[in-house]
Design a protein around this motif. Structure first.
Motif, PDB file in Angstrom:
ATOM      1  N   ASN A 167      -9.955  -8.691  -4.622  1.00 46.80           N
ATOM      2  CA  ASN A 167      -8.884  -8.032  -3.845  1.00 46.80           C
ATOM      3  C   ASN A 167      -8.482  -8.928  -2.683  1.00 46.80           C
ATOM      4  O   ASN A 167      -9.073 -10.001  -2.489  1.00 46.80           O
ATOM      5  N   GLY A 168      -7.495  -8.499  -1.926  1.00 51.46           N
ATOM      6  CA  GLY A 168      -6.969  -9.333  -0.850  1.00 51.46           C
ATOM      7  C   GLY A 168      -7.869  -9.353   0.374  1.00 51.46           C
ATOM      8  O   GLY A 168      -7.991 -10.383   1.054  1.00 51.46           O
ATOM      9  N   THR A 169      -8.495  -8.228   0.663  1.00 49.93           N
ATOM     10  CA  THR A 169      -9.357  -8.146   1.843  1.00 49.93           C
ATOM     11  C   THR A 169     -10.485  -9.177   1.749  1.00 49.93           C
ATOM     12  O   THR A 169     -10.761  -9.897   2.719  1.00 49.93           O
ATOM     13  N   GLU A 182      -5.870  -4.446  -8.663  1.00 51.06           N
ATOM     14  CA  GLU A 182      -6.373  -4.889  -7.367  1.00 51.06           C
ATOM     15  C   GLU A 182      -6.538  -6.386  -7.517  1.00 51.06           C
ATOM     16  O   GLU A 182      -6.851  -6.862  -8.602  1.00 51.06           O
ATOM     17  N   GLY A 183      -6.385  -7.124  -6.444  1.00 46.22           N
ATOM     18  CA  GLY A 183      -6.601  -8.561  -6.562  1.00 46.22           C
ATOM     19  C   GLY A 183      -6.134  -9.299  -5.333  1.00 46.22           C
ATOM     20  O   GLY A 183      -5.436  -8.737  -4.481  1.00 46.22           O
ATOM     21  N   THR A 241      -6.776  -6.946   7.956  1.00 49.39           N
ATOM     22  CA  THR A 241      -6.715  -8.233   8.663  1.00 49.39           C
ATOM     23  C   THR A 241      -7.840  -8.323   9.693  1.00 49.39           C
ATOM     24  O   THR A 241      -8.552  -9.320   9.778  1.00 49.39           O
ATOM     25  N   LYS A 289       1.955  -4.069  -3.965  1.00 47.12           N
ATOM     26  CA  LYS A 289       2.487  -5.335  -3.448  1.00 47.12           C
ATOM     27  C   LYS A 289       3.576  -5.877  -4.379  1.00 47.12           C
ATOM     28  O   LYS A 289       3.845  -5.282  -5.430  1.00 47.12           O
ATOM     29  N   ALA A 341      -0.213 -11.158   2.545  1.00 44.38           N
ATOM     30  CA  ALA A 341      -0.429 -10.071   1.581  1.00 44.38           C
ATOM     31  C   ALA A 341       0.851  -9.328   1.223  1.00 44.38           C
ATOM     32  O   ALA A 341       0.963  -8.766   0.136  1.00 44.38           O
ATOM     33  N   GLU A 342       1.829  -9.334   2.171  1.00 45.33           N
ATOM     34  CA  GLU A 342       3.036  -8.529   1.983  1.00 45.33           C
ATOM     35  C   GLU A 342       4.278  -9.389   1.773  1.00 45.33           C
ATOM     36  O   GLU A 342       5.396  -8.895   1.918  1.00 45.33           O
ATOM     37  N   MET A 393      -2.576  -5.957  -4.796  1.00 42.83           N
ATOM     38  CA  MET A 393      -2.817  -4.535  -4.956  1.00 42.83           C
ATOM     39  C   MET A 393      -1.563  -3.897  -5.584  1.00 42.83           C
ATOM     40  O   MET A 393      -0.486  -4.495  -5.552  1.00 42.83           O
ATOM     41  N   PHE A 398      -1.945  -4.103   8.609  1.00 40.36           N
ATOM     42  CA  PHE A 398      -2.906  -3.274   7.876  1.00 40.36           C
ATOM     43  C   PHE A 398      -4.306  -3.628   8.387  1.00 40.36           C
ATOM     44  O   PHE A 398      -4.598  -4.783   8.694  1.00 40.36           O
ATOM     45  N   MET A 419      -3.836 -16.175   2.475  1.00 39.21           N
ATOM     46  CA  MET A 419      -4.279 -15.249   1.444  1.00 39.21           C
ATOM     47  C   MET A 419      -3.133 -14.322   1.080  1.00 39.21           C
ATOM     48  O   MET A 419      -2.246 -14.049   1.887  1.00 39.21           O
ATOM     49  N   VAL A 424       0.434 -12.430  10.466  1.00 43.28           N
ATOM     50  CA  VAL A 424       0.687 -11.565   9.298  1.00 43.28           C
ATOM     51  C   VAL A 424       2.196 -11.526   9.079  1.00 43.28           C
ATOM     52  O   VAL A 424       2.955 -11.278  10.022  1.00 43.28           O
TER      53      VAL A 424
HETATM   54  C1  LIG Z   1      -2.587  -5.152   1.464  1.00 39.84           C
HETATM   55  C2  LIG Z   1      -2.956  -5.951   2.662  1.00 39.84           C
HETATM   56  C3  LIG Z   1      -4.196  -6.610   2.791  1.00 39.84           C
HETATM   57  C4  LIG Z   1      -5.371  -6.393   1.880  1.00 39.84           C
HETATM   58  O1  LIG Z   1      -5.181  -6.451   0.573  1.00 39.84           O
HETATM   59  P1  LIG Z   1      -6.039  -5.610  -0.491  1.00 39.84           P
HETATM   60  O2  LIG Z   1      -5.737  -6.350  -1.742  1.00 39.84           O
HETATM   61  O3  LIG Z   1      -5.514  -4.214  -0.470  1.00 39.84           O
HETATM   62  O4  LIG Z   1      -7.480  -5.705  -0.108  1.00 39.84           O
HETATM   63  C5  LIG Z   1      -4.405  -7.430   3.876  1.00 39.84           C
HETATM   64  N1  LIG Z   1      -3.474  -7.593   4.815  1.00 39.84           N
HETATM   65  C6  LIG Z   1      -2.292  -6.967   4.775  1.00 39.84           C
HETATM   66  C7  LIG Z   1      -1.295  -7.206   5.861  1.00 39.84           C
HETATM   67  C8  LIG Z   1      -2.000  -6.106   3.711  1.00 39.84           C
HETATM   68  O5  LIG Z   1      -0.817  -5.458   3.681  1.00 39.84           O
END
Ligand SMILES: *Cc1c(COP(=O)(O)O)cnc(C)c1O
Length: 372
Positions: free
Chosen positions: A60-62, A193-194, A90, A187, A160-161, A184, A87, A180, A132
């Motif tokens: 996932n992104g986190t 998830e990823g 971060t 997105k 992520a966004e 998800m 979100f 990164m 971000v």
């Molecule tokens: C969605 C998101 C993440 C985390 O991503 P996940 O894949 O949901 O873990 C991190 N930072 C921001 C700004 C996001 O919107």
């Protein structure tokens, strides 16, 4: 329940035959875990899409962000500067390492991290800055990179966004030391998830790959010299991701079409503030995100309730992370706090039709006090 089911969603993915074909291929071949051809293909293709040489895909992104911070040896005693309007992931990724997230305000021109506020937040313990690209609009990278050069800091983009967004003509993800992305379900492209780390730094990419595989040494795979993680993406996720990536230009174009439609219909409505786009920014409008000010009449929360009654799902802006109980710094970060109170995410899905956008705009305009 049926009422819930028929809401126009804020975000939903568009999945089709190609996704089905690639995922079926994994199932039929038995390669469903993190070994299999799609992972490396997806990593290379996504890295290339954002102008980077290396990609390391994650579950996932986190954890992509955590992996990157860990690979950069950020840990206890270090400070990492983050925008408070983001979100929560971060800031949490910083906390996982034992380092301390330092929250700064947004700038009114972009709603992203304010480089002047970053300059003021620097201390001898500062190791990194994580801009971000909020709701698809890039943060102003050059002043941050300049600060980083002067103070020997690392800049990690939380993109992520913002898949496909550009900063001064260059894809986001390629400007900092590393970036990164999240895949998800809500997105711009999804793997269920990823996430992924992208960078041009070969040593950093290798270190991320090593750590996400339990710090495994290929020549001695069950003897470990340090504590790593299992953060790997599966072949199933990567198959879905590759199918989505092959359509990303269409998805981004659709997001921009949706935004143009909203802007054309809403820019003159009293009390509504349209999302900004800096002249250097290629905004991908992950979420169409206007503000609802006092002049509109009903406030943001009232508007959300009214729209839900009419079958339209919306979301409030993120809450400033520095006000949440686990961080609660007592700071007054007024730009972010104001945006957070007034901001709304309107439906921005890959599946949204022009008729739905007109319905959403008509309904919203109908709520404006001066429209009756
Ligand atoms: C969605 C998101 C993440 C985390 O991503 P996940 O894949 O949901 O873990 C991190 N930072 C921001 C700004 C996001 O919107």
């Amino acid at each position: 329940m049926t009422r819930e089911m028929s809401l126009i969603p804020v975000a939903e993915p568009l999945l089709g035959e190609k996704e089905l074909a690639y995922v079926s291929d994994c199932v039929k071949s038995g390669w469903v875990s993190s070994k299999g051809k799609y992972v490396a293909q997806f990593e290379q293709a996504f890295a290339a899409y954002c102008g980077c040489r290396y990609g390391v895909a994650t579950f996932n992104g986190t954890i992509a962000l955590h992996l990157l911070l860990a690979a950069l040896n950020i840990g206890p005693g270090d400070e990492v500067i983050v925008p408070t309007l983001t979100f929560v992931a971060t800031a949490n990724a910083v906390t996982y390492t034992g380092a301390k997230p330092i929250f700064v305000d947004s700038e009114p021109e972009t709603w992203c991290i304010d480089p002047a506020a970053v300059a003021q937040a620097l201390t001898p313990a500062t190791k990194a800055i994580i801009p971000v690209h909020l709701y698809g609009h890039p943060a102003d990278m050059d002043p941050l990179l300049e600060l980083a050069r002067r103070h020997n800091l690392i800049v990690i983009e939380d993109a992520a966004e913002a898949h496909g967004a550009t900063y001064k003509g260059q894809p986001v993800g390629s400007r900092g030391h590393a970036a990164m992305f999240s895949f998800m379900g809500n997105k711009i492209i999804t793997t269920g998830e990823g996430g992924i780390v992208v960078t041009n730094d070969q040593a950093l990419a290798e270190r991320c790959f090593f750590l996400e595989n339990h710090a495994r040494q290929p020549e001695n795979p069950y003897w470990h010299l340090e504590v790593g993680f299992n953060y790997r993406m599966t072949n199933l996720q990567a198959a879905l991701g590759l199918a989505q990536l092959e359509q990303i230009e269409d998805f981004v174009a659709h997001r921009r079409r949706v935004a143009r439609h909203y802007l054309a219909r809403l820019h003159n409505v009293p009390g509504l503030t349209m999302p900004p786009t800096a002249d250097w920014a290629g905004n991908v409008y992950w979420m169409f995100a206007p503000l609802i000010g006092p002049e509109f009449g009903p406030n943001r929360d009232q508007v959300m309730v009214e729209l839900r009654e009419k079958g339209i799902e919306t979301r409030p802006f993120f809450s400033p992370v520095h006000t949440m109980p686990m961080y609660n710094t007592g700071q007054n970060l007024s730009v972010a706090e104001g945006l957070s109170r007034q901001g709304i995410n309107l439906p921005s899905s890959a599946t949204l039709t022009p008729e739905q956008i007109d319905y959403i705009c008509d309904t919203l305009i109908g709520l404006c006090a001066s429209s009756s």
